[in-house]
Scaffold this active site. Structure first.
Site: not given
Ligand code: DX5
Ligand code: ZN
Length: 229
Positions: A10, A35, A37, A39, A68, A70, A139, A175
């Site tokens: 990620s 990956h 993320d 947000m 991904h 969010m 998750m 994840d």
């Molecule tokens: C959380 C993200 C993950 C996160 C994982 O909201 O969707 O992808 O970056 O990070 P680690 O591996 O540090 O838990």
């Molecule tokens: Zn993620």
């Protein structure tokens, strides 16, 4: 379908001022997917970036761009993320009331749809949309931040989803909180894509890239050894 373990670092844990080089470096060090993320500060209590950043990093990704989302609502933004070059575009079960329509829309746009479940959301919530997706993301932390602790209660959920999927060509992605210790638990439960942020980027940088490779192989090797065939 390839059910071998794939490691998806990620970029949430990468240097935000240097995504291009960070991506080239983790790919050179052997990651399988990248990956991404996204947000919005509304669906989750943190903000990262949007489709323009995804588009800017796309040329640096030679493997798979796994986006991904969010964010809520999703529909008005889906085309932008597909146009940005997503290979997989994952939305959350909890992000809106018309999940079936949103997933169909991603497919119609020519992208591979994924569905993500928060830790409190049951496996049964995806029963009637499973035929619409290419990926289920379980998750194992509450989404919003990297570096959180793995939630063990999700192991049973992954086993249930693996059974629900049966022979269909659908990836199970995990994840949150993945390490060489927790990855094998999920591989044994039936997962094949492991997202890892802190566990991949720790101890390394674009100028000191060996730790990235060591970290990727540590999670992959331990998890592959635990994988159910
Ligand atoms: C959380 C993200 C993950 C996160 C994982 O909201 O969707 O992808 O970056 O990070 P680690 O591996 O540090 O838990
Ligand atoms: Zn993620």
């Amino acid at each position: 379908m390839d059910r071998s373990i794939k490691i998806a670092p990620s970029i949430l844990a990468a240097d935000f001022a240097n995504f291009g080089q960070e991506i080239q470096t983790i790919e050179a060090q052997g990651c399988d997917w990248v990956h991404v993320d996204v947000m919005d500060g509304h669906f989750v209590p943190n903000i990262t970036f949007g489709p323009d950043t995804c588009k800017a990093i796309r040329p640096h990704i030679k493997t798979v761009m796994d986006v991904h989302l969010m964010i809520a609502p999703t529909d008005a933004y889906l085309k932008d993320f597909v146009d940005a070059g997503s290979d997989f575009l994952t939305i959350h079960v909890e992000a809106g009331p018309h999940l079936h329509r949103s997933l169909q829309y991603i497919r119609d746009l020519g992208c591979n749809p994924g569905i993500a479940l928060n830790p409190s959301t049951p496996a049964s919530s995806i029963e009637y949309v499973l035929d619409l997706v290419d990926l289920v993301c379980v998750m194992t932390v509450n989404p919003g931040f990297g570096g959180q602790k793995f939630i063990h209660s999700q192991i049973g959920k992954v086993e249930t989803i693996r059974e629900m999927i049966g022979g269909r060509d659908i990836h199970i992605e995990i994840d949150g909180g993945i390490t060489p210790e927790t990855g094998p638990l999920m591989a044994a439960a039936g997962a094949d894509v492991l997202v890892a942020g802190s566990a991949v980027f720790k101890g390394g940088s674009v100028n000191n890239s060996n730790p990235y490779g060591v970290n990727i192989r540590a999670v992959r090797d331990a998890s592959e050894a635990a994988r159910k065939l």
